[in-house]
Design an enzyme around this catalytic site. Structure first.
Site, PDB file in Angstrom:
ATOM      1  N   MET A 260       0.826  -1.204   0.000  1.00  0.00           N
ATOM      2  CA  MET A 260       0.000   0.000   0.000  1.00  0.00           C
ATOM      3  C   MET A 260       0.860   1.254   0.000  1.00  0.00           C
ATOM      4  O   MET A 260       1.806   1.390   0.776  1.00  0.00           O
ATOM      5  CB  MET A 260      -0.917  -0.046   1.232  1.00  0.00           C
ATOM      6  CG  MET A 260      -1.834   1.146   1.352  1.00  0.00           C
ATOM      7  SD  MET A 260      -2.982   1.243  -0.059  1.00  0.00           S
ATOM      8  CE  MET A 260      -3.234   3.004  -0.138  1.00  0.00           C
ATOM      9  N   GLU A 261       0.459   2.193  -0.854  1.00  0.00           N
ATOM     10  CA  GLU A 261       1.270   3.377  -1.160  1.00  0.00           C
ATOM     11  C   GLU A 261       1.079   4.563  -0.230  1.00  0.00           C
ATOM     12  O   GLU A 261       1.327   5.710  -0.632  1.00  0.00           O
ATOM     13  CB  GLU A 261       0.941   3.820  -2.594  1.00  0.00           C
ATOM     14  CG  GLU A 261      -0.488   4.413  -2.789  1.00  0.00           C
ATOM     15  CD  GLU A 261      -1.524   3.438  -3.302  1.00  0.00           C
ATOM     16  OE1 GLU A 261      -1.347   2.217  -3.113  1.00  0.00           O
ATOM     17  OE2 GLU A 261      -2.533   3.886  -3.876  1.00  0.00           O
ATOM     18  N   ASN A 262       0.676   4.365   1.047  1.00  0.00           N
ATOM     19  CA  ASN A 262       0.492   5.479   1.984  1.00  0.00           C
ATOM     20  C   ASN A 262       1.609   6.505   1.856  1.00  0.00           C
ATOM     21  O   ASN A 262       2.781   6.139   1.771  1.00  0.00           O
ATOM     22  CB  ASN A 262       0.483   4.950   3.414  1.00  0.00           C
ATOM     23  CG  ASN A 262      -0.310   3.683   3.550  1.00  0.00           C
ATOM     24  OD1 ASN A 262      -1.494   3.678   3.281  1.00  0.00           O
ATOM     25  ND2 ASN A 262       0.354   2.591   3.907  1.00  0.00           N
ATOM     26  N   GLU A 295       4.490   0.830  -5.769  1.00  0.00           N
ATOM     27  CA  GLU A 295       4.062   1.668  -4.644  1.00  0.00           C
ATOM     28  C   GLU A 295       4.785   3.011  -4.668  1.00  0.00           C
ATOM     29  O   GLU A 295       4.192   4.046  -4.398  1.00  0.00           O
ATOM     30  CB  GLU A 295       4.295   0.963  -3.304  1.00  0.00           C
ATOM     31  CG  GLU A 295       3.661  -0.428  -3.186  1.00  0.00           C
ATOM     32  CD  GLU A 295       2.211  -0.500  -3.597  1.00  0.00           C
ATOM     33  OE1 GLU A 295       1.490   0.505  -3.490  1.00  0.00           O
ATOM     34  OE2 GLU A 295       1.782  -1.579  -4.063  1.00  0.00           O
ATOM     35  N   GLU A 317      -4.456   3.050 -10.682  1.00  0.00           N
ATOM     36  CA  GLU A 317      -3.915   1.686 -10.719  1.00  0.00           C
ATOM     37  C   GLU A 317      -3.466   1.259 -12.115  1.00  0.00           C
ATOM     38  O   GLU A 317      -2.380   0.720 -12.292  1.00  0.00           O
ATOM     39  CB  GLU A 317      -4.925   0.688 -10.135  1.00  0.00           C
ATOM     40  CG  GLU A 317      -5.199   0.896  -8.645  1.00  0.00           C
ATOM     41  CD  GLU A 317      -3.949   0.855  -7.760  1.00  0.00           C
ATOM     42  OE1 GLU A 317      -2.884   0.416  -8.240  1.00  0.00           O
ATOM     43  OE2 GLU A 317      -4.034   1.268  -6.585  1.00  0.00           O
TER      44      GLU A 317
HETATM   45  N1  ARG Z   1      -3.405   0.609  -3.728  1.00  0.00           N
HETATM   46  C1  ARG Z   1      -2.822  -0.674  -3.442  1.00  0.00           C
HETATM   47  C2  ARG Z   1      -1.943  -0.996  -4.633  1.00  0.00           C
HETATM   48  O1  ARG Z   1      -2.345  -1.279  -5.692  1.00  0.00           O
HETATM   49  C3  ARG Z   1      -3.807  -1.761  -3.232  1.00  0.00           C
HETATM   50  C4  ARG Z   1      -4.706  -1.580  -2.074  1.00  0.00           C
HETATM   51  C5  ARG Z   1      -5.817  -2.543  -2.127  1.00  0.00           C
HETATM   52  N2  ARG Z   1      -6.668  -2.426  -1.022  1.00  0.00           N
HETATM   53  C6  ARG Z   1      -7.883  -2.957  -0.956  1.00  0.00           C
HETATM   54  N3  ARG Z   1      -8.547  -2.792   0.104  1.00  0.00           N
HETATM   55  N4  ARG Z   1      -8.430  -3.628  -1.900  1.00  0.00           N
HETATM   56  O2  ARG Z   1      -0.794  -0.833  -4.578  1.00  0.00           O
HETATM   57 ZN    ZN Z   2      -1.494   0.283  -6.936  1.00  0.00          ZN
END
Ligand code: ARG
Ligand code: ZN
Length: 853
Positions: A260-262, A295, A317
């Site tokens: 996850m890219e926080n 990420e 994405e």
């Molecule tokens: N944004 C994240 C990624 O592609 C994936 C997060 C997915 N989270 C979820 N709850 N489905 O790098």
């Molecule tokens: Zn992503």
């Protein structure tokens, strides 16, 4: 309050939030079962919101929160409980909202919001997890700066942005970049950092850290290098620079997805960041490099510019997958990477498009957004970016990206905004192209050829089959990359892009001496299924002479597939055209070993099942399995005289996880798979004993297991690796994946009783049950035992972790392919799941959609 009645949310209903936020202050008083979260948020009426009652309604999302107190401008208030959150009466002017809530990370098994993993606190907020942390407008178009104070009795306390203050039992972080709540993160634990540093192109020093649990510190170096390479690549290729003083990555064992890219604090499933030659395979290294890049790249495509609403998920994405694919190609080999991408696209996205879960890259409605983190949004989303670039050219693509970054920095935007930047720099109308985002299904592209007086005419016809909710389809813009090969094997027309926009369209090549062979859909220039009349000799000719590596591989694949289909349907012996062609590729030293390994690989059983369905034949999983096994034996015989030598020649020296080394090992281990059918596993057993790296150790074990051997080695593997979670996942996975069809569910059932099995860890659950569903003949065994076993475990898991349950229920999406008996058994299991009391919204939506087929 939990939103009990699941309801459908529509793209067309979007309205902006009635308030904007001028700053968020959060304080976390960490406690395993009673964490207190204090929030202080400055709101002001949003002049851009419509002045409807709904627009000005002050609604905050909140789920599973225990509200202790709330204030507006310092005065206590009592919010009203409404579905999915609370409502409060507020002044028609700027005001400050304050709240204190209590949450329980320890009992949060859904791994969404704030939860615990092995004694460490961590968060996952995308898509809608922040509402399980505090009351908030938990939607991506509300962007704000955050200051976070973390109080806890743990040595490492992290959040987004830059560190501000650190003292005994607390740390304060400030993130100067406005962000939506889904990018919020917090980590606290007894962690060790692997440090690094990067100087950006404008000379800014950035501190880098990979944080891991004690014991894992030796597995960070590769990830750190991948991070630096990604930072450099984004500067060189997209002109994008990092924008904080620090970049932290944390490895977490219990995680629903990959990573996850926080903002400034990426959280990773430990399987997607920890690497060492002893414990990780070449495939692991490649995946880790790609995910770290993915990420990191989100910092610009996702964070600085985010999505207006979750229907726009592909905006970040699809684009970010495209970017990580190009990065991996630059780091390794574009040809090999492209073939791997197409293999995944077909296995996952084409499969999705073919069944009840088919949906557009930008869906128009959803019940649970977590169910739309799909191959279609990600992988087909990335294909759309690739098509756009091919149509407008590299230079215009870069210019359009620059304009997009400049125009929308700090905003939450839509696909329309993205495309408008490219319309502006190219002057092109992208209205028809935009249909790739709204029209579901894989287009079928039929090609016919005619030859007259030195002119070759290629006529294409496109149709897209109906998908749920979409019966009528329009013609798409399809970039068809094509070239021509003369009868002597020389290329007479290099790659040119034919731009198809009509339902039927012809393209001519004039002034040709002799009739050439057309090489079409080079580099897999569009996510379509190409249908052309082509005989095996022509395929073998292209396999030998095509200059496009993707098409070269594709021809070998088509030969293998035809061979297998004929074996399955009427027991036809494999043709020599196929066997000889494969042999000549295999021994051709001028070809990349990785490419030769890919050419030797056979189509999957799942792929063959779909191919049979497309040909109007009901697939018998056992028959498919047997034919594939038979062909493996025939190949082993036919290649007998070259296998030992290939095995020797491709030995690599010291293990280096780069393209060259991994290519050789991949060829060597593919060869070993066949060799093991002939030498009773002697070579594989020797390699297993001697291997000093996981690629060879696991490769040898797999070769043994797929020859029905390896019992002793499995035991040795377990005693060697029993303390390493990630390696043990491989141990669980391999046994199920390579079990004989009649044994697969029994093996999975048995392993689910193993002391090291736990339903709470998604990696372990997937290792056993993901492997069961990937064992095609085992999963679809006529007894129905695997269907029952999976359903039992999905029901048990749903009560703990809806997200992973819903995702894994996708194993049933192909159920309509099979015979009446299997369909009846699967239907019964799906109905049993659906009838479970308190079934989650996630799983309810997925199973209902699958059943509606
Ligand atoms: N944004 C994240 C990624 O592609 C994936 C997060 C997915 N989270 C979820 N709850 N489905 O790098
Ligand atoms: Zn992503």
């Amino acid at each position: 309050m939990k939103d009990a009645a699941p309801h459908t949310i529509y793209l067309k209903d979007y309205t902006p939030f009635g308030y904007r936020i001028d700053g968020v202050e959060l304080t976390f008083k960490l406690h395993q079962t009673a964490t207190r979260v204090l929030s202080k948020i400055a709101f002001a009426p949003n002049p851009e919101a419509p002045d409807t009652t709904d627009g000005k309604r002050f609604f905050l999302h909140g789920e599973e929160l225990n509200l202790i107190s709330a204030k507006i401008d310092g005065v206590p208030v009592t919010p009203r409980d409404v579905a999915g959150g609370i409502e409060v009466d507020v002044p028609d002017a700027p005001f400050v909202w304050e709240a204190e809530v209590e949450i329980s990370p320890e009992t949060n098994t859904a791994l969404e919001g704030l939860y615990m993993s092995n004694g460490m606190y961590c968060t996952q907020c995308e898509a809608e997890g922040f509402r399980k942390i505090t009351y908030y407008p938990d939607r991506p178009d509300v962007m704000a700066t955050f200051t976070v104070r973390v109080e806890g009795d743990l040595p490492v306390l992290l959040s987004n942005g830059n560190p501000v203050e650190r003292g005994e039992g607390f740390a304060v972080w400030h993130d100067p970049w406005p962000k939506p709540s889904y990018l919020f993160a917090l980590v606290a634990g007894d962690l060790i950092n692997h440090p690094g540093a990067f100087t950006t192109k404008s000379g800014k020093e950035v501190e880098l850290n990979i944080w891991v649990r004690p014991g894992d510190e030796g597995k960070c170096a590769f990830g750190m290098q991948a991070l630096k390479d990604s930072m450099k690549w984004d500067e060189d290729t997209y002109g994008r620079e990092y924008d904080l003083d620090i970049f932290n990555i944390v490895a977490v064992d219990d995680f629903n997805m990959g990573a996850m890219e926080n903002k400034g604090l990426n959280i990773f499933n430990s399987s997607c960041v920890l690497a060492s030659k002893e414990t990780s395979t070449d495939a692991n290294f490649e995946r880790i490099e790609g995910i770290i890049a993915h990420e990191y790249f989100h910092n610009w495509t996702g964070n600085r510019i985010t999505c207006r609403d979750w229907f726009q998920l592909c905006l970040k994405e699809g684009l970010t997958v495209y970017r990580d694919q190009m990065f991996s190609g630059d780091m390794r080999s574009h040809a090999v990477k492209r073939i791997e991408e197409v293999l995944t696209l077909r296995a996952r996205q084409f499969r999705e498009d073919n069944g009840p879960l088919a949906h557009p890259v930008r869906p128009e409605s959803f019940v649970e957004i977590n169910n739309f983190y799909t191959a279609t949004v990600y992988e087909k989303g990335a294909e759309i970016i690739g098509m756009l670039r091919r149509l407008i050219g590299d230079e215009a693509y870069r210019k359009g990206c620059d304009l997009y970054f400049e125009r929308h920095d700090g905003q939450a935007v839509t696909i329309e905004d993205w495309l408008a930047s490219f319309e502006e720099v190219t002057g092109r109308d992208l209205a028809q192209f935009k249909q790739w985002y709204s029209q579901a299904g894989t287009p079928r592209l039929k090609m016919e050829e005619s030859w007259e007086d030195g002119t070759l005419t290629l006529t294409f016809n496109q149709t897209t089959p109906p998908t749920p909710g979409q019966n009528e389809k329009n013609p798409q813009v399809i970039p068809i990359a094509a070239g021509l090969i003369g009868p002597n094997g020389d290329e007479v027309v290099p790659t040119t892009v034919l731009e198809m926009t009509e339902a039927t369209q012809s393209f001519t090549f004039e002034g040709l001496g002799a009739r050439p062979v057309a090489s079409v859909l080079r580099d897999f220039s569009a996510p379509v299924i190409l249908e052309r009349e082509i005989d095996n000799d022509t395929r073998a000719f292209l396999l030998a002479h095509d200059t496009d590596p993707f098409q070269k591989w594709e021809m070998g694949r088509a030969l293998a597939k035809d061979t297998l289909i004929a074996m399955i349907v009427d027991g036809t012996e494999p043709s020599h055209a196929y066997l000889d062609a494969i042999k000549s590729v295999l021994v051709d030293d001028s070809l990349d070993p990785a490419f030769r390994a890919l050419s030797l690989g056979l189509p999957s059983q799942d792929d063959l099942a779909q191919t049979l369905v497309d040909a109007g034949v009901s697939p018998d999983p056992q028959r498919i399995y047997e034919a594939r096994e038979q062909l493996r034996h025939i190949l082993a015989d036919h290649l007998q005289d070259v296998l030992p030598e290939l095995y020797q020649e491709n030995e690599t020296g010291a293990f280096v996880p780069d393209a060259e080394g991994s290519g050789k090992r991949s060829l060597r281990l593919t060869v070993l798979g066949l060799l093991s059918l002939q030498d009773s596993g002697a070579t594989a057993k020797a390699l297993f004993k001697r291997a000093d790296n996981m690629t060879e150790q696991a490769g040898a074990l797999q070769a043994l297991l797929s020859a029905g051997l390896g019992a002793e080695e499995l035991q040795a593997f377990e005693s060697q690796w029993k303390d390493d979670r990630l390696v043990m996942d491989k141990w669980f996975m391999m046994q199920v994946a390579f079990a004989a069809p009649e044994k697969a569910s029994e093996v999975a059932q048995h392993l689910s009783q193993h002391p090291a099995f736990t339903i709470k860890n998604p990696n372990r659950f997937r290792a056993v049950f993901g492997a069961l569903t990937a064992n095609h003949a085992g999963f679809h065994h006529a007894s129905g035992a695997a269907y029952r076993l999976l359903a039992d475990h999905l029901i048990a898991l749903d009560a703990l972790n809806p997200q992973t349950t819903a995702r894994m229920s996708g194993a049933f999406e192909t159920w309509k392919r099979y015979d009446a008996d299997r369909q009846a058994m699967i239907r019964a299991e799906l109905e049993r799941i659906l009838a479970t009391p308190n079934l989650s919204r996630d799983t309810t939506e997925m199973v209902s959609r699958i059943l509606s087929a």
